[in-house]
Design an enzyme around this catalytic site. Structure first.
Site, PDB file in Angstrom:
ATOM      1  N   ARG A 119      -7.495  24.902  -8.108  1.00 27.05           N
ATOM      2  CA  ARG A 119      -7.484  25.684  -9.354  1.00 27.05           C
ATOM      3  C   ARG A 119      -8.785  26.460  -9.552  1.00 27.05           C
ATOM      4  NH1 ARG A 119      -2.922  24.145  -8.584  1.00 27.05           N
ATOM      5  NH2 ARG A 119      -1.445  23.385 -10.157  1.00 27.05           N
ATOM      6  N   SER A 171       0.839  23.157 -16.887  1.00 23.24           N
ATOM      7  CA  SER A 171      -0.144  22.081 -17.095  1.00 23.24           C
ATOM      8  C   SER A 171      -1.241  22.582 -18.025  1.00 23.24           C
ATOM      9  CB  SER A 171      -0.791  21.669 -15.768  1.00 23.24           C
ATOM     10  OG  SER A 171       0.188  21.222 -14.868  1.00 23.24           O
ATOM     11  N   GLU A 177      -6.837  23.604 -17.923  1.00 21.41           N
ATOM     12  CA  GLU A 177      -6.500  24.596 -16.886  1.00 21.41           C
ATOM     13  C   GLU A 177      -6.235  25.939 -17.566  1.00 21.41           C
ATOM     14  OE1 GLU A 177      -3.325  23.808 -13.858  1.00 21.41           O
ATOM     15  OE2 GLU A 177      -2.564  25.753 -14.523  1.00 21.41           O
TER      16      GLU A 177
HETATM   17  P1  FAD Z   1      -2.190  35.429 -16.898  1.00 18.35           P
HETATM   18  O1  FAD Z   1      -1.890  34.159 -17.591  1.00 18.35           O
HETATM   19  O2  FAD Z   1      -1.825  36.707 -17.572  1.00 18.35           O
HETATM   20  O3  FAD Z   1      -3.745  35.465 -16.523  1.00 18.35           O
HETATM   21  C1  FAD Z   1      -4.360  34.318 -15.980  1.00 18.35           C
HETATM   22  C2  FAD Z   1      -5.805  34.694 -15.592  1.00 18.35           C
HETATM   23  O4  FAD Z   1      -5.784  35.615 -14.513  1.00 18.35           O
HETATM   24  C3  FAD Z   1      -6.555  35.399 -16.716  1.00 18.35           C
HETATM   25  O5  FAD Z   1      -7.894  34.992 -16.649  1.00 18.35           O
HETATM   26  C4  FAD Z   1      -6.422  36.886 -16.370  1.00 18.35           C
HETATM   27  O6  FAD Z   1      -7.478  37.658 -16.881  1.00 18.35           O
HETATM   28  C5  FAD Z   1      -6.434  36.833 -14.859  1.00 18.35           C
HETATM   29  N1  FAD Z   1      -5.671  37.919 -14.219  1.00 18.35           N
HETATM   30  C6  FAD Z   1      -4.319  38.080 -14.248  1.00 18.35           C
HETATM   31  N2  FAD Z   1      -3.979  39.128 -13.471  1.00 18.35           N
HETATM   32  C7  FAD Z   1      -5.111  39.610 -12.951  1.00 18.35           C
HETATM   33  C8  FAD Z   1      -5.424  40.709 -12.076  1.00 18.35           C
HETATM   34  N3  FAD Z   1      -4.483  41.515 -11.568  1.00 18.35           N
HETATM   35  N4  FAD Z   1      -6.733  40.933 -11.771  1.00 18.35           N
HETATM   36  C9  FAD Z   1      -7.707  40.138 -12.262  1.00 18.35           C
HETATM   37  N5  FAD Z   1      -7.479  39.096 -13.095  1.00 18.35           N
HETATM   38  C10 FAD Z   1      -6.204  38.856 -13.423  1.00 18.35           C
HETATM   39  N6  FAD Z   1       0.197  27.296 -12.028  1.00 18.35           N
HETATM   40  C11 FAD Z   1       0.068  26.689 -10.832  1.00 18.35           C
HETATM   41  O7  FAD Z   1      -0.938  26.865 -10.146  1.00 18.35           O
HETATM   42  N7  FAD Z   1       1.039  25.852 -10.357  1.00 18.35           N
HETATM   43  C12 FAD Z   1       2.164  25.599 -11.033  1.00 18.35           C
HETATM   44  O8  FAD Z   1       3.017  24.844 -10.561  1.00 18.35           O
HETATM   45  C13 FAD Z   1       2.344  26.231 -12.302  1.00 18.35           C
HETATM   46  N8  FAD Z   1       3.450  25.985 -13.033  1.00 18.35           N
HETATM   47  C14 FAD Z   1       3.605  26.584 -14.241  1.00 18.35           C
HETATM   48  C15 FAD Z   1       4.768  26.328 -14.975  1.00 18.35           C
HETATM   49  C16 FAD Z   1       4.972  26.931 -16.198  1.00 18.35           C
HETATM   50  C17 FAD Z   1       6.252  26.627 -16.959  1.00 18.35           C
HETATM   51  C18 FAD Z   1       4.006  27.829 -16.717  1.00 18.35           C
HETATM   52  C19 FAD Z   1       4.245  28.520 -18.020  1.00 18.35           C
HETATM   53  C20 FAD Z   1       2.836  28.078 -16.006  1.00 18.35           C
HETATM   54  C21 FAD Z   1       2.622  27.453 -14.769  1.00 18.35           C
HETATM   55  N9  FAD Z   1       1.449  27.671 -14.006  1.00 18.35           N
HETATM   56  C22 FAD Z   1       1.309  27.088 -12.765  1.00 18.35           C
HETATM   57  C23 FAD Z   1       0.368  28.543 -14.532  1.00 18.35           C
HETATM   58  C24 FAD Z   1       0.616  30.066 -14.274  1.00 18.35           C
HETATM   59  O9  FAD Z   1       1.941  30.291 -13.887  1.00 18.35           O
HETATM   60  C25 FAD Z   1      -0.328  30.610 -13.216  1.00 18.35           C
HETATM   61  O10 FAD Z   1      -1.662  30.427 -13.577  1.00 18.35           O
HETATM   62  C26 FAD Z   1      -0.092  32.102 -12.947  1.00 18.35           C
HETATM   63  O11 FAD Z   1      -0.780  32.504 -11.789  1.00 18.35           O
HETATM   64  C27 FAD Z   1      -0.509  32.986 -14.124  1.00 18.35           C
HETATM   65  O12 FAD Z   1      -0.003  34.283 -13.906  1.00 18.35           O
HETATM   66  P2  FAD Z   1      -0.010  35.379 -15.040  1.00 18.35           P
HETATM   67  O13 FAD Z   1       0.356  36.686 -14.398  1.00 18.35           O
HETATM   68  O14 FAD Z   1       0.816  34.954 -16.176  1.00 18.35           O
HETATM   69  O15 FAD Z   1      -1.550  35.405 -15.421  1.00 18.35           O
HETATM   70  N1  EPU Z   2       3.311  11.505 -14.471  1.00 14.09           N
HETATM   71  C1  EPU Z   2       3.581  10.537 -15.438  1.00 14.09           C
HETATM   72  N2  EPU Z   2       3.951  10.961 -16.680  1.00 14.09           N
HETATM   73  C2  EPU Z   2       4.051  12.266 -17.003  1.00 14.09           C
HETATM   74  C3  EPU Z   2       3.769  13.240 -16.029  1.00 14.09           C
HETATM   75  C4  EPU Z   2       3.395  12.836 -14.752  1.00 14.09           C
HETATM   76  O1  EPU Z   2       3.482   9.349 -15.175  1.00 14.09           O
HETATM   77  O2  EPU Z   2       4.396  12.557 -18.147  1.00 14.09           O
HETATM   78  C5  EPU Z   2       2.966  11.048 -13.108  1.00 14.09           C
HETATM   79  C6  EPU Z   2       4.110  11.314 -12.110  1.00 14.09           C
HETATM   80  O3  EPU Z   2       5.043  10.251 -12.110  1.00 14.09           O
HETATM   81  C7  EPU Z   2       3.360  11.437 -10.804  1.00 14.09           C
HETATM   82  C8  EPU Z   2       2.030  12.075 -11.216  1.00 14.09           C
HETATM   83  O4  EPU Z   2       1.870  11.832 -12.612  1.00 14.09           O
HETATM   84  O5  EPU Z   2       3.080  10.173 -10.268  1.00 14.09           O
HETATM   85  C9  EPU Z   2       1.952  13.579 -10.915  1.00 14.09           C
HETATM   86  O6  EPU Z   2       2.994  14.256 -11.635  1.00 14.09           O
HETATM   87  P1  EPU Z   2       3.699  15.583 -11.062  1.00 14.09           P
HETATM   88  O7  EPU Z   2       4.139  15.359  -9.653  1.00 14.09           O
HETATM   89  O8  EPU Z   2       4.722  16.018 -12.036  1.00 14.09           O
HETATM   90  O9  EPU Z   2       2.578  16.675 -10.943  1.00 14.09           O
HETATM   91  P2  EPU Z   2       1.296  16.957 -11.838  1.00 14.09           P
HETATM   92  O10 EPU Z   2       0.101  16.407 -11.145  1.00 14.09           O
HETATM   93  O11 EPU Z   2       1.522  16.573 -13.242  1.00 14.09           O
HETATM   94  C10 EPU Z   2       0.691  19.173 -10.596  1.00 14.09           C
HETATM   95  C11 EPU Z   2       0.279  20.560 -10.993  1.00 14.09           C
HETATM   96  C12 EPU Z   2       1.505  21.387 -11.335  1.00 14.09           C
HETATM   97  C13 EPU Z   2       2.400  21.449 -10.108  1.00 14.09           C
HETATM   98  C14 EPU Z   2       2.816  20.018  -9.727  1.00 14.09           C
HETATM   99  C15 EPU Z   2       3.624  19.987  -8.457  1.00 14.09           C
HETATM  100  C16 EPU Z   2      -1.946  20.453 -11.908  1.00 14.09           C
HETATM  101  C17 EPU Z   2      -2.790  20.474 -13.121  1.00 14.09           C
HETATM  102  N3  EPU Z   2      -0.630  20.521 -12.105  1.00 14.09           N
HETATM  103  O12 EPU Z   2       1.251  18.568 -11.752  1.00 14.09           O
HETATM  104  O13 EPU Z   2       1.073  22.702 -11.654  1.00 14.09           O
HETATM  105  O14 EPU Z   2       3.554  22.215 -10.360  1.00 14.09           O
HETATM  106  O15 EPU Z   2       1.617  19.227  -9.507  1.00 14.09           O
HETATM  107  O16 EPU Z   2       2.808  20.197  -7.359  1.00 14.09           O
HETATM  108  O17 EPU Z   2      -2.468  20.384 -10.799  1.00 14.09           O
HETATM  109  C18 EPU Z   2       0.333  24.083 -13.439  1.00 14.09           C
HETATM  110  O18 EPU Z   2      -0.727  24.176 -12.828  1.00 14.09           O
HETATM  111  O19 EPU Z   2       0.562  24.684 -14.530  1.00 14.09           O
HETATM  112  C19 EPU Z   2       1.386  23.231 -12.898  1.00 14.09           C
HETATM  113  C20 EPU Z   2       2.552  23.019 -13.510  1.00 14.09           C
END
Ligand code: FAD
Ligand code: EPU
Length: 342
Positions: free
Chosen positions: A150, A218, A314
């Site tokens: 991250r 997250s 995050e």
């Molecule tokens: P924004 O939220 O609009 O911006 C995020 C940051 O990037 C800001 O600081 C912005 O200034 C900068 N930025 C955006 N575009 C540019 C650009 N072109 N040039 C320079 N800076 C820029 N993240 C994960 O890593 N793993 C996950 O599994 C994950 N799951 C998610 C699930 C859900 C339901 C949601 C809502 C979010 C999740 N995220 C996850 C977080 C998010 O999807 C990511 O951080 C994504 O990359 C953000 O994209 P965005 O275009 O919405 O960026």
């Molecule tokens: N867990 C619980 N209770 C909960 C949630 C999770 O006990 O309410 C336990 C799960 O059972 C598991 C562990 O925590 O043992 C990890 O949970 P999970 O696999 O759901 O993933 P996470 O660590 O919570 C991370 C990323 C996600 C990404 C998933 C899958 C971060 C901060 N989050 O979540 O990214 O999608 O792994 O790889 O690293 C995001 O960044 O926005 C995001 C959704």
């Protein structure tokens, strides 16, 4: 006035929107500005952003082949998930574990998006953008991007000074499925399409759809602690999920810590700790930023009280004039407690 997209579903306005590069001539670097993709990792702490919102509109999608690799050039304005789908359908594999992550291609390098055992850094060849300080277009190699969990250079040395316009990915042709992550292990010799489908299915079961329930994924990062700290916590909780890192440190699951602190389903006004995934804080419909902030501060304090581990957001907090220090803001709110207004 324009509305800023954000998946928390908050109503936020800004002075004006600049589509990049078409309206780059209107950009004034002396005034406040913020680059926004889809706003899926942002919490706006105010109802107005006093400045310009830049949205990159580059839709380039180009696949080149070498003997061993596909080299894919992607515009920053493309939707991330649709791009993953399009590549898998074209037989260009390697991004399937990152399916269904909301947002744009241009935001992917910022926090080095990751899920299900794969991070953006593993497929990135280079990142190109406009360097606001020098006024030049620059291309950074993946190494120069200083990717980590991250993390990237775009959150530090190049914070708020680099508009990403394009990324180049390098995907090996001798693809092998990456199914090391727990829930994917049951797949038997899957195709990339099958991994893609499974990842989408798991995510839909756990993560709330922002269209129905505002959220930014997250809310906190998974904390990384020392081996010594882990030894202490292991005594307190023998079930603690933990992931040893290459440098000897240990990554914990923040969702587990929040869950075990008894906070799942906790509500503060219109904000709630999500029932299926405690690491996600949701807007029940009518939340204002303060609801989300107060709940997050409470969660962070309770986890600290139980485990002596400080969670780092995050999600990036954006105030009226730019990014604010999310940890300090939560620290201030923690001392005031939750109950007074709930
Ligand atoms: P924004 O939220 O609009 O911006 C995020 C940051 O990037 C800001 O600081 C912005 O200034 C900068 N930025 C955006 N575009 C540019 C650009 N072109 N040039 C320079 N800076 C820029 N993240 C994960 O890593 N793993 C996950 O599994 C994950 N799951 C998610 C699930 C859900 C339901 C949601 C809502 C979010 C999740 N995220 C996850 C977080 C998010 O999807 C990511 O951080 C994504 O990359 C953000 O994209 P965005 O275009 O919405 O960026
Ligand atoms: N867990 C619980 N209770 C909960 C949630 C999770 O006990 O309410 C336990 C799960 O059972 C598991 C562990 O925590 O043992 C990890 O949970 P999970 O696999 O759901 O993933 P996470 O660590 O919570 C991370 C990323 C996600 C990404 C998933 C899958 C971060 C901060 N989050 O979540 O990214 O999608 O792994 O790889 O690293 C995001 O960044 O926005 C995001 C959704």
């Amino acid at each position: 006035m324009v509305f800023i997209p954000n998946t928390f579903g908050l109503t936020i306005q800004a002075d004006r929107l600049i589509s990049w590069p078409a309206q780059a001539g209107q950009f004034n670097a002396k005034q406040n500005y913020l680059v926004v993709g889809s706003g899926s990792n942002l919490l706006f702490t105010d109802t107005h952003f006093n400045g310009q919102i830049i949205q990159v509109d580059n839709q380039t999608f180009n696949i080149r082949e070498t003997d061993t690799h596909y080299e894919v050039t992607l515009g920053a304005g493309l939707n991330w998930h649709q791009t993953v789908k399009r590549l898998v359908e074209a037989g260009v594999n390697g991004l399937e574990n990152l399916a269904l992550i909301p947002g744009t291609v241009g935001a992917a390098p910022i926090q080095n998006i990751g899920a299900y055992g794969v991070e953006f850094s593993q497929v990135c060849d280079s990142v190109t953008g406009f360097d606001i300080k020098s006024g030049n277009i620059k291309q950074l190699s993946a190494t120069e991007c200083k990717f980590a969990y991250r993390e990237s250079i775009f959150k530090h040395a190049l914070k708020d000074t680099f508009i990403i316009t394009e990324v180049i990915l390098k995907l090996p042709k001798n693809w092998q499925a990456n199914i090391q992550y727990g829930p994917l292990k049951s797949l038997n010799n899957p195709t990339a399409g099958e991994v893609f489908e499974r990842v989408c299915q798991i995510r839909q079961e756990k993560l709330p759809d922002p269209v129905k329930l505002g959220n930014a994924g997250s809310f906190f990062k998974n904390p990384v602690i020392s081996q010594a700290e882990f030894e202490r916590l292991k005594v307190q909780d023998t079930q603690l999920p933990h992931y040893p890192q290459d440098d000897g440190s240990i990554k914990l699951a923040a969702g587990y810590l929040i869950d075990k602190a008894g906070l799942k389903g906790l509500r503060y006004r219109q904000a709630e700790v999500h029932q299926q995934q405690a690491l996600v804080l949701v807007n029940l419909g009518e939340a204002i930023a303060d609801d989300m902030i107060q709940l997050a501060a409470h969660v962070r304090q309770k986890v600290y009280d139980k485990y002596q581990v400080r969670l780092t957001p995050e999600v990036r907090f954006i105030g009226a004039n730019g990014e604010v220090d999310a940890e300090s803001l939560l620290e201030q709110h923690a001392s005031t407690g939750l109950s007074r207004n709930s």
